[in-house]
Write a protein that holds these residues in place. Structure first.
Motif, PDB file in Angstrom:
ATOM      1  N   ILE A   1      -3.351-101.299  40.544  1.00  0.00           N
ATOM      2  CA  ILE A   1      -1.897-101.284  40.700  1.00  0.00           C
ATOM      3  C   ILE A   1      -1.227-100.941  39.381  1.00  0.00           C
ATOM      4  O   ILE A   1      -1.561-101.502  38.340  1.00  0.00           O
ATOM      5  CB  ILE A   1      -1.394-102.668  41.192  1.00  0.00           C
ATOM      6  CG1 ILE A   1      -2.061-103.036  42.512  1.00  0.00           C
ATOM      7  CG2 ILE A   1       0.116-102.675  41.342  1.00  0.00           C
ATOM      8  CD1 ILE A   1      -3.092-104.101  42.396  1.00  0.00           C
ATOM      9  N   PHE A   2      -0.280 -99.996  39.452  1.00  0.00           N
ATOM     10  CA  PHE A   2       0.530 -99.599  38.300  1.00  0.00           C
ATOM     11  C   PHE A   2       1.920-100.213  38.466  1.00  0.00           C
ATOM     12  O   PHE A   2       2.539-100.063  39.527  1.00  0.00           O
ATOM     13  CB  PHE A   2       0.689 -98.081  38.241  1.00  0.00           C
ATOM     14  CG  PHE A   2      -0.601 -97.337  38.094  1.00  0.00           C
ATOM     15  CD1 PHE A   2      -1.088 -97.014  36.838  1.00  0.00           C
ATOM     16  CD2 PHE A   2      -1.326 -96.939  39.207  1.00  0.00           C
ATOM     17  CE1 PHE A   2      -2.281 -96.322  36.693  1.00  0.00           C
ATOM     18  CE2 PHE A   2      -2.513 -96.250  39.077  1.00  0.00           C
ATOM     19  CZ  PHE A   2      -2.996 -95.934  37.814  1.00  0.00           C
ATOM     20  N   LEU A   3       2.424-100.865  37.423  1.00  0.00           N
ATOM     21  CA  LEU A   3       3.762-101.465  37.443  1.00  0.00           C
ATOM     22  C   LEU A   3       4.524-100.992  36.218  1.00  0.00           C
ATOM     23  O   LEU A   3       4.017-101.082  35.090  1.00  0.00           O
ATOM     24  CB  LEU A   3       3.659-102.993  37.408  1.00  0.00           C
ATOM     25  CG  LEU A   3       2.895-103.637  38.564  1.00  0.00           C
ATOM     26  CD1 LEU A   3       2.548-105.078  38.234  1.00  0.00           C
ATOM     27  CD2 LEU A   3       3.693-103.549  39.846  1.00  0.00           C
ATOM     28  N   LEU A   4       5.734-100.476  36.424  1.00  0.00           N
ATOM     29  CA  LEU A   4       6.563-100.021  35.314  1.00  0.00           C
ATOM     30  C   LEU A   4       7.773-100.937  35.193  1.00  0.00           C
ATOM     31  O   LEU A   4       8.535-101.103  36.139  1.00  0.00           O
ATOM     32  CB  LEU A   4       7.036 -98.576  35.534  1.00  0.00           C
ATOM     33  CG  LEU A   4       7.747 -97.951  34.329  1.00  0.00           C
ATOM     34  CD1 LEU A   4       6.746 -97.651  33.211  1.00  0.00           C
ATOM     35  CD2 LEU A   4       8.473 -96.680  34.753  1.00  0.00           C
ATOM     36  N   HIS A   5       7.921-101.532  34.004  1.00  0.00           N
ATOM     37  CA  HIS A   5       9.022-102.453  33.701  1.00  0.00           C
ATOM     38  C   HIS A   5       9.921-101.855  32.639  1.00  0.00           C
ATOM     39  O   HIS A   5       9.445-101.126  31.761  1.00  0.00           O
ATOM     40  CB  HIS A   5       8.483-103.766  33.108  1.00  0.00           C
ATOM     41  CG  HIS A   5       7.727-104.613  34.059  1.00  0.00           C
ATOM     42  ND1 HIS A   5       8.319-105.621  34.781  1.00  0.00           N
ATOM     43  CD2 HIS A   5       6.414-104.633  34.394  1.00  0.00           C
ATOM     44  CE1 HIS A   5       7.401-106.220  35.522  1.00  0.00           C
ATOM     45  NE2 HIS A   5       6.248-105.643  35.312  1.00  0.00           N
TER      46      HIS A   5
ATOM     47  N   LEU B   1      10.356-101.964  37.999  1.00  0.00           N
ATOM     48  CA  LEU B   1      11.252-100.969  38.574  1.00  0.00           C
ATOM     49  C   LEU B   1      10.534-100.065  39.563  1.00  0.00           C
ATOM     50  O   LEU B   1      11.103 -99.650  40.574  1.00  0.00           O
ATOM     51  CB  LEU B   1      11.862-100.109  37.464  1.00  0.00           C
ATOM     52  CG  LEU B   1      12.639-100.866  36.392  1.00  0.00           C
ATOM     53  CD1 LEU B   1      12.962 -99.953  35.226  1.00  0.00           C
ATOM     54  CD2 LEU B   1      13.897-101.465  36.995  1.00  0.00           C
ATOM     55  N   TYR B   2       9.280 -99.719  39.243  1.00  0.00           N
ATOM     56  CA  TYR B   2       8.499 -98.780  40.038  1.00  0.00           C
ATOM     57  C   TYR B   2       7.048 -99.261  40.076  1.00  0.00           C
ATOM     58  O   TYR B   2       6.596 -99.945  39.167  1.00  0.00           O
ATOM     59  CB  TYR B   2       8.511 -97.380  39.394  1.00  0.00           C
ATOM     60  CG  TYR B   2       9.881 -96.813  39.228  1.00  0.00           C
ATOM     61  CD1 TYR B   2      10.471 -96.049  40.236  1.00  0.00           C
ATOM     62  CD2 TYR B   2      10.611 -97.029  38.065  1.00  0.00           C
ATOM     63  CE1 TYR B   2      11.746 -95.536  40.081  1.00  0.00           C
ATOM     64  CE2 TYR B   2      11.879 -96.519  37.903  1.00  0.00           C
ATOM     65  CZ  TYR B   2      12.443 -95.770  38.915  1.00  0.00           C
ATOM     66  OH  TYR B   2      13.701 -95.262  38.766  1.00  0.00           O
ATOM     67  N   ALA B   3       6.335 -98.824  41.117  1.00  0.00           N
ATOM     68  CA  ALA B   3       4.921 -99.175  41.235  1.00  0.00           C
ATOM     69  C   ALA B   3       4.183 -98.116  42.039  1.00  0.00           C
ATOM     70  O   ALA B   3       4.794 -97.277  42.720  1.00  0.00           O
ATOM     71  CB  ALA B   3       4.758-100.545  41.891  1.00  0.00           C
ATOM     72  N   ASN B   4       2.880 -98.188  41.966  1.00  0.00           N
ATOM     73  CA  ASN B   4       2.001 -97.336  42.751  1.00  0.00           C
ATOM     74  C   ASN B   4       0.631 -97.994  42.694  1.00  0.00           C
ATOM     75  O   ASN B   4       0.404 -98.898  41.878  1.00  0.00           O
ATOM     76  CB  ASN B   4       1.953 -95.920  42.180  1.00  0.00           C
ATOM     77  CG  ASN B   4       1.484 -94.881  43.185  1.00  0.00           C
ATOM     78  OD1 ASN B   4       0.777 -95.188  44.141  1.00  0.00           O
ATOM     79  ND2 ASN B   4       1.873 -93.633  42.955  1.00  0.00           N
TER      80      ASN B   4
ATOM     81  N   ALA C   1       1.913-101.548  33.115  1.00  0.00           N
ATOM     82  CA  ALA C   1       0.731-102.380  33.328  1.00  0.00           C
ATOM     83  C   ALA C   1      -0.098-101.739  34.437  1.00  0.00           C
ATOM     84  O   ALA C   1       0.449-101.210  35.403  1.00  0.00           O
ATOM     85  CB  ALA C   1       1.128-103.796  33.740  1.00  0.00           C
ATOM     86  N   MET C   2      -1.402-101.784  34.275  1.00  0.00           N
ATOM     87  CA  MET C   2      -2.323-101.376  35.334  1.00  0.00           C
ATOM     88  C   MET C   2      -3.264-102.548  35.557  1.00  0.00           C
ATOM     89  O   MET C   2      -3.960-102.988  34.636  1.00  0.00           O
ATOM     90  CB  MET C   2      -3.115-100.133  34.951  1.00  0.00           C
ATOM     91  CG  MET C   2      -4.092 -99.681  36.025  1.00  0.00           C
ATOM     92  SD  MET C   2      -5.023 -98.245  35.437  1.00  0.00           S
ATOM     93  CE  MET C   2      -6.152 -98.012  36.805  1.00  0.00           C
ATOM     94  N   ILE C   3      -3.253-103.066  36.783  1.00  0.00           N
ATOM     95  CA  ILE C   3      -4.013-104.269  37.109  1.00  0.00           C
ATOM     96  C   ILE C   3      -4.982-103.951  38.247  1.00  0.00           C
ATOM     97  O   ILE C   3      -4.574-103.439  39.292  1.00  0.00           O
ATOM     98  CB  ILE C   3      -3.061-105.409  37.527  1.00  0.00           C
ATOM     99  CG1 ILE C   3      -2.103-105.714  36.369  1.00  0.00           C
ATOM    100  CG2 ILE C   3      -3.847-106.646  37.963  1.00  0.00           C
ATOM    101  CD1 ILE C   3      -0.926-106.560  36.758  1.00  0.00           C
TER     102      ILE C   3
END
Length: 194
Positions: free
Chosen positions: A134-138, A175-178, A72-74
């Motif tokens: 914000i990048f979120l990896l699930h 799990l990860y973000a940036n 996801a990119m928010i």
């Protein structure tokens, strides 16, 4: 006294390890490697809008991943005292592709949805101020689909509440973000120019 000092150090460490902006939920401590071209995005890096027009390359360093992942990119849009969110991407079926980039194990997908990528596009403002992306990896659950309760907001992209989306979609914590920062116009100095 020692306990208070230790607690202060741990609290500070928790905020300095966060890979998401202050005040954003959920907070994530592991870095998602994000590259636009050959430029690595360190959390909070200010970049030019024009540099983010194409979908970035993502991956992780130092861990072996298996299975499928959801990205996801928010975008957080600020207007005076109000804050809105914009879903810039919701892409499924990311898997390790066997390639590395500067030590990053690259993840890739051929999926273009549930919401295709579109780059940061903060509105014209005076004065200008940075917007967070914000990048979120699930981990992607088997049979993942956007829940009925979230279809409208995913389609419109405006006002997504990611914590609610996670609950409705039965996603575990990211799990990860940036994140990166962009402000309107390309006429200001940036960390890199593409």
């Amino acid at each position: 006294m020692l306990f208070a000092t230790l607690a202060s150090i741990l609290a500070l460490a928790g905020t300095t390890l966060a890979q998401t902006p202050a005040g954003f939920a959920p907070s994530v401590n592991k870095t998602l490697d994000v590259y636009y071209g050959s430029t690595y995005i360190t959390p909070g890096l200010m970049v030019r809008k024009s540099s983010t027009a194409s979908k970035p390359t993502i991956g992780v360093t130092g861990e072996a991943l298996t299975g499928k992942y959801l990205l996801a990119m928010i975008g957080e849009q600020f207007g005076g005292a109000t804050r809105t969110t914009v879903l810039h991407a919701l892409l499924q079926d990311y898997t390790p592709n066997g390639q590395t980039l500067n030590g990053t194990t690259v993840l890739s997908t051929t999926a273009t949805g549930p919401s295709s990528y579109f780059g940061p596009a903060p509105p014209a403002e005076n004065p200008q101020h940075p917007h967070n992306y914000i990048f979120l990896l699930h981990a992607q659950p088997d049979g993942f689909a956007v829940p009925a309760s979230q279809r409208s907001v995913v389609q419109s992209r405006i006002g997504i509440d990611w914590v609610k989306f996670m609950a409705d979609a039965k996603l575990s914590a990211p799990l990860y973000a940036n994140y990166l920062r962009v402000q309107s116009g390309d006429n200001t100095k940036r960390a890199f120019q593409a």
